[in-house]
Each structure stands twice: as structure tokens, then as C-alpha cells.
Design an enzyme around this catalytic site. Structure first.
Site, PDB file in Angstrom:
ATOM      1  N   ILE A   1       6.699   3.671 -40.462  1.00 19.83           N
ATOM      2  CA  ILE A   1       7.964   3.567 -39.741  1.00 19.83           C
ATOM      3  C   ILE A   1       8.817   2.622 -40.558  1.00 19.83           C
ATOM      4  O   ILE A   1       8.506   1.436 -40.692  1.00 19.83           O
ATOM      5  CB  ILE A   1       7.760   3.089 -38.296  1.00 19.83           C
ATOM      6  CG1 ILE A   1       7.005   4.177 -37.513  1.00 19.83           C
ATOM      7  CG2 ILE A   1       9.103   2.787 -37.633  1.00 19.83           C
ATOM      8  CD1 ILE A   1       6.715   3.827 -36.071  1.00 19.83           C
TER       9      ILE A   1
ATOM     10  N   THR B   1      13.437  -2.806 -33.336  1.00 23.58           N
ATOM     11  CA  THR B   1      14.132  -4.055 -33.670  1.00 23.58           C
ATOM     12  C   THR B   1      15.231  -3.812 -34.696  1.00 23.58           C
ATOM     13  O   THR B   1      16.288  -4.455 -34.654  1.00 23.58           O
ATOM     14  CB  THR B   1      13.136  -5.092 -34.219  1.00 23.58           C
ATOM     15  OG1 THR B   1      12.010  -5.146 -33.364  1.00 23.58           O
ATOM     16  CG2 THR B   1      13.769  -6.467 -34.299  1.00 23.58           C
ATOM     17  N   THR B   2      14.993  -2.875 -35.623  1.00 25.36           N
ATOM     18  CA  THR B   2      15.991  -2.543 -36.643  1.00 25.36           C
ATOM     19  C   THR B   2      17.279  -2.027 -36.021  1.00 25.36           C
ATOM     20  O   THR B   2      18.358  -2.170 -36.588  1.00 25.36           O
ATOM     21  CB  THR B   2      15.415  -1.508 -37.624  1.00 25.36           C
ATOM     22  OG1 THR B   2      14.228  -2.051 -38.204  1.00 25.36           O
ATOM     23  CG2 THR B   2      16.393  -1.167 -38.737  1.00 25.36           C
TER      24      THR B   2
ATOM     25  N   TYR C   1       6.114 -14.146 -27.727  1.00 24.40           N
ATOM     26  CA  TYR C   1       6.471 -15.470 -27.202  1.00 24.40           C
ATOM     27  C   TYR C   1       5.412 -16.079 -26.299  1.00 24.40           C
ATOM     28  O   TYR C   1       5.025 -17.235 -26.488  1.00 24.40           O
ATOM     29  CB  TYR C   1       7.831 -15.430 -26.472  1.00 24.40           C
ATOM     30  CG  TYR C   1       8.337 -16.819 -26.112  1.00 24.40           C
ATOM     31  CD1 TYR C   1       8.800 -17.673 -27.102  1.00 24.40           C
ATOM     32  CD2 TYR C   1       8.320 -17.272 -24.807  1.00 24.40           C
ATOM     33  CE1 TYR C   1       9.238 -18.950 -26.794  1.00 24.40           C
ATOM     34  CE2 TYR C   1       8.761 -18.538 -24.483  1.00 24.40           C
ATOM     35  CZ  TYR C   1       9.217 -19.385 -25.476  1.00 24.40           C
ATOM     36  OH  TYR C   1       9.643 -20.640 -25.159  1.00 24.40           O
TER      37      TYR C   1
ATOM     38  N   ARG D   1       6.994 -11.659 -35.831  1.00 25.24           N
ATOM     39  CA  ARG D   1       7.985 -11.667 -34.755  1.00 25.24           C
ATOM     40  C   ARG D   1       7.381 -12.080 -33.410  1.00 25.24           C
ATOM     41  O   ARG D   1       8.079 -12.643 -32.568  1.00 25.24           O
ATOM     42  CB  ARG D   1       8.635 -10.281 -34.607  1.00 25.24           C
ATOM     43  CG  ARG D   1       9.549  -9.902 -35.752  1.00 25.24           C
ATOM     44  CD  ARG D   1      10.290  -8.604 -35.432  1.00 25.24           C
ATOM     45  NE  ARG D   1      11.155  -8.182 -36.515  1.00 25.24           N
ATOM     46  CZ  ARG D   1      12.408  -8.590 -36.703  1.00 25.24           C
ATOM     47  NH1 ARG D   1      12.931  -9.469 -35.874  1.00 25.24           N
ATOM     48  NH2 ARG D   1      13.122  -8.135 -37.714  1.00 25.24           N
TER      49      ARG D   1
ATOM     50  N   TYR E   1       2.536  -1.490 -31.836  1.00 17.18           N
ATOM     51  CA  TYR E   1       3.264  -2.143 -32.928  1.00 17.18           C
ATOM     52  C   TYR E   1       2.792  -3.584 -33.034  1.00 17.18           C
ATOM     53  O   TYR E   1       3.002  -4.384 -32.120  1.00 17.18           O
ATOM     54  CB  TYR E   1       4.771  -2.063 -32.660  1.00 17.18           C
ATOM     55  CG  TYR E   1       5.655  -2.674 -33.722  1.00 17.18           C
ATOM     56  CD1 TYR E   1       5.205  -2.920 -35.025  1.00 17.18           C
ATOM     57  CD2 TYR E   1       6.976  -2.997 -33.432  1.00 17.18           C
ATOM     58  CE1 TYR E   1       6.032  -3.471 -35.984  1.00 17.18           C
ATOM     59  CE2 TYR E   1       7.815  -3.544 -34.388  1.00 17.18           C
ATOM     60  CZ  TYR E   1       7.340  -3.785 -35.651  1.00 17.18           C
ATOM     61  OH  TYR E   1       8.162  -4.331 -36.611  1.00 17.18           O
TER      62      TYR E   1
ATOM     63  N   LYS F   1       1.489   1.002 -35.526  1.00 16.58           N
ATOM     64  CA  LYS F   1       2.390   0.573 -36.601  1.00 16.58           C
ATOM     65  C   LYS F   1       1.960  -0.834 -36.987  1.00 16.58           C
ATOM     66  O   LYS F   1       2.108  -1.777 -36.204  1.00 16.58           O
ATOM     67  CB  LYS F   1       3.847   0.586 -36.132  1.00 16.58           C
ATOM     68  CG  LYS F   1       4.828   0.075 -37.181  1.00 16.58           C
ATOM     69  CD  LYS F   1       6.238  -0.042 -36.627  1.00 16.58           C
ATOM     70  CE  LYS F   1       7.183  -0.650 -37.664  1.00 16.58           C
ATOM     71  NZ  LYS F   1       8.547  -0.880 -37.128  1.00 16.58           N
TER      72      LYS F   1
END
Length: 293
Positions: A207, A48-49, A111, A142, A137, A165
Site C-alpha cells: 500500500i 493517513t496519506t 496513543y 505513528r 495496519y 500492511k
């Protein structure tokens, strides 16, 4: 599968852009060199970064190829492939060039808010098609769903799933995973500010977003913690804590891109819907970077 190569500091690389919002490959090369020189242990491409939701599949491949070229097999590369359509994620993983990539980072489905059994079945499905080790993750902020410790521990029994993560923010959940996980399954911090306490609890690394701009100092902190040098690790943690908070104050990766401008690696451009941080926050970040670099 050898999970240990994903311990220590993995930098979740940002994607530099030019003023016309095309990818700045010159800056990307400089960023990878900064990581190689700074003591980073592995590279994470298109998390995402890296603003992955705004990159086309062609652009993602170009970024991966550029990072791999500069890296030249020196560090392991983890590639982000996630989503909320299980079959589609599996197909994308099957298409990954395994000559360029050493592992997959896959966020839990967002979502559509699956149950814990749905999350388990999602990861089980993609693990069965993957020739590469998979890092789970968990980032409820999010995805709107938490991967609970019990589900992570169930997934840790699948041979191709090698790490989690964890960005739930719950040290209690993280400790439950560490207490019960197999020895060869890694627990990686997904929150820069919580990395030191997670290491103290028995975590295996991070991470990181912060290590984009401060790989030397952040890496030194993590490696000190992994060696049990808690006095040094704690000192560096508290030196880094103010700028860490500033990096996330107006969303990621706006803050860390400001720091990378300070380090003359890239410009600050981001693709919509993300925008640059405020001038007030930028000034604070520059002030902290002056004290750290």
C-alpha cells in the site's frame, strides 16, 4: 474471503485541497484516473496519506463517493477506518456503505499503547462486526506500539482478517509472518522503500504513497517482483529510491503532493497541522520527477 484482489499495488490516495482548504474534487477525479491509467491494482481511500484526521465524516463520505464514481467498479476500493476506541471503530465499520467499499484498512490502536492481548482483542472485536475483509495496519512510528509477529499470526486465523500492511521496518518480523502465515493471508509492505526486499521475502504487494505520483513505474517494479523478474524489479527500485526518500524527508504527504503538482494533477495545499515542504526539498523533488516522467 478473496484476499488476492488486494495484492499488487494499492495506492493510498492523497486528498487534494483548493487554496481555501476545501476538497478539490476535480483534482481528486484526475488522481483516480491517473491510477486507473497507470496500472494500480486497488485504491485506498482515507488512510493517513489522505490526511484523514483533518476531514469531517461528511467530507470522508464525499471523497469515498467521488472515488467510487470515477472508479466505476474497475478496481477494488479499501476504506480506512481506524482509531483507539474499539467500540467506536466497530460502529463506524458497521456504517460503511458496502456497495462502495471492498475492504477495510484499520490501523492498530494508537496513543493508549495496548498490550499485545489488547491489540488482539481490539481487532477480534471489529472483525466480528465487519461484513467486509479487514487489512490490519502496523505502523509503530505513528502508534507507539508494535503488532508483533505472533499477534499478527493469531489474527490471521480470523476469517474476516485477510492481510497485514506492515510498516514496522523490521524485515526479521516481516519474514517471521511470511514464514508462518496461512496461504490465503497477505503480507503487504507499508514502506515504499522496503517494498522490493519484502517482495523478495515472499510478500504480496504494497500500500503505497509513491504510486500516487508514479503509478506506472512503481507498479511496473512491483509487478516485475511478483513475477520473479528481479533484474527489472531491482533496476526500477533503484531508479525510484532517491525520489522515495525525498517524498518522506519532511513528512507525508507533503512530498508526494509536490510531485503531483509537477504532474499537473493538483495543487500542494495541506490542512494544518501539516504544512508544505521547504522550497529546497521541492526543487529536489522536481529534479527527480524530471528524470522519471
Amino acid at each position: 474471503m478473496n484476499a488476492k484482489r488486494f495484492s499488487g499495488v494499492g495506492t493510498a490516495l492523497v486528498t487534494p485541497f483548493t487554496s481555501d482548504y476545501s476538497i478539490d474534487f476535480t483534482a481528486l477525479r484526475k488522481l483516480v484516473e491517473l491510477q486507473l491509467d497507470g496500472g494500480t491494482d486497488f485504491l485506498v481511500v482515507q488512510g493517513t496519506t489522505g490526511e484523514s484526521p483533518t476531514l469531517s465524516s461528511t467530507e470522508k463520505q464525499q471523497v469515498l463517493e467521488t472515488v467510487a464514481e470515477v472508479n466505476n467498479k474497475r478496481l477494488p476500493i479499501v476504506y480506512g477506518v481506524g482509531g483507539n476506541n474499539t467500540v467506536d471503530v466497530a460502529e463506524k465499520i458497521k456504517q460503511v456503505d458496502t456497495s462502495l467499499v471492498d475492504g477495510i484498512l484499520s490501523v492498530s490502536p494508537y496513543y493508549n499503547k495496548p498490550t499485545q492481548e489488547g491489540i488482539y482483542q481490539h481487532y477480534k472485536y471489529i472483525a466480528e462486526v465487519s461484513d467486509l475483509p479487514i487489512i490490519l495496519y502496523n505502523v509503530p512510528g505513528r502508534t507507539s506500539s508494535n503488532v508483533v509477529a505472533e499477534t499478527t499470526l493469531r489474527l490471521s486465523e480470523i476469517p474476516t482478517i485477510v492481510a497485514m500492511k506492515e510498516a514496522s521496518g523490521s524485515l526479521e518480523q516481516i519474514m517471521e509472518i511470511i514464514r508462518n502465515k496461512p496461504d490465503d493471508f497477505l503480507l503487504l509492505s507499508g514502506d515504499d522503500a522496503l517494498t522490493l526486499p519484502i517482495l523478495a521475502c515472499g510478500g504480496d504487494g504494497v500500500i503505497s504513497v509513491v504510486s500516487n505520483a508514479l503509478p506506472e513505474k512503481f507498479g511496473k517494479m512491483v509487478h516485475a517482483g511478483l513475477k520473479g523478474d528481479w533484474e527489472l524489479a531491482r533496476k526500477l527500485h533503484y531508479e525510484l529510491l532517491p525520489v522515495t526518500g525525498l517524498f518522506f524527508a519532511e513528512g507525508n504527504p507533503g512530498g508526494v503532493k509536490e510531485a503531483l503538482v509537477f504532474r499537473k494533477i493538483m495543487e500542494k495545499y495541506m490542512r494544518l497541522p501539516l504544512v508544505n515542504v521547504s522550497s529546497a526539498l521541492s526543487e529536489k523533488i522536481v529534479g527527480e520527477m524530471n528524470a522519471l516522467v
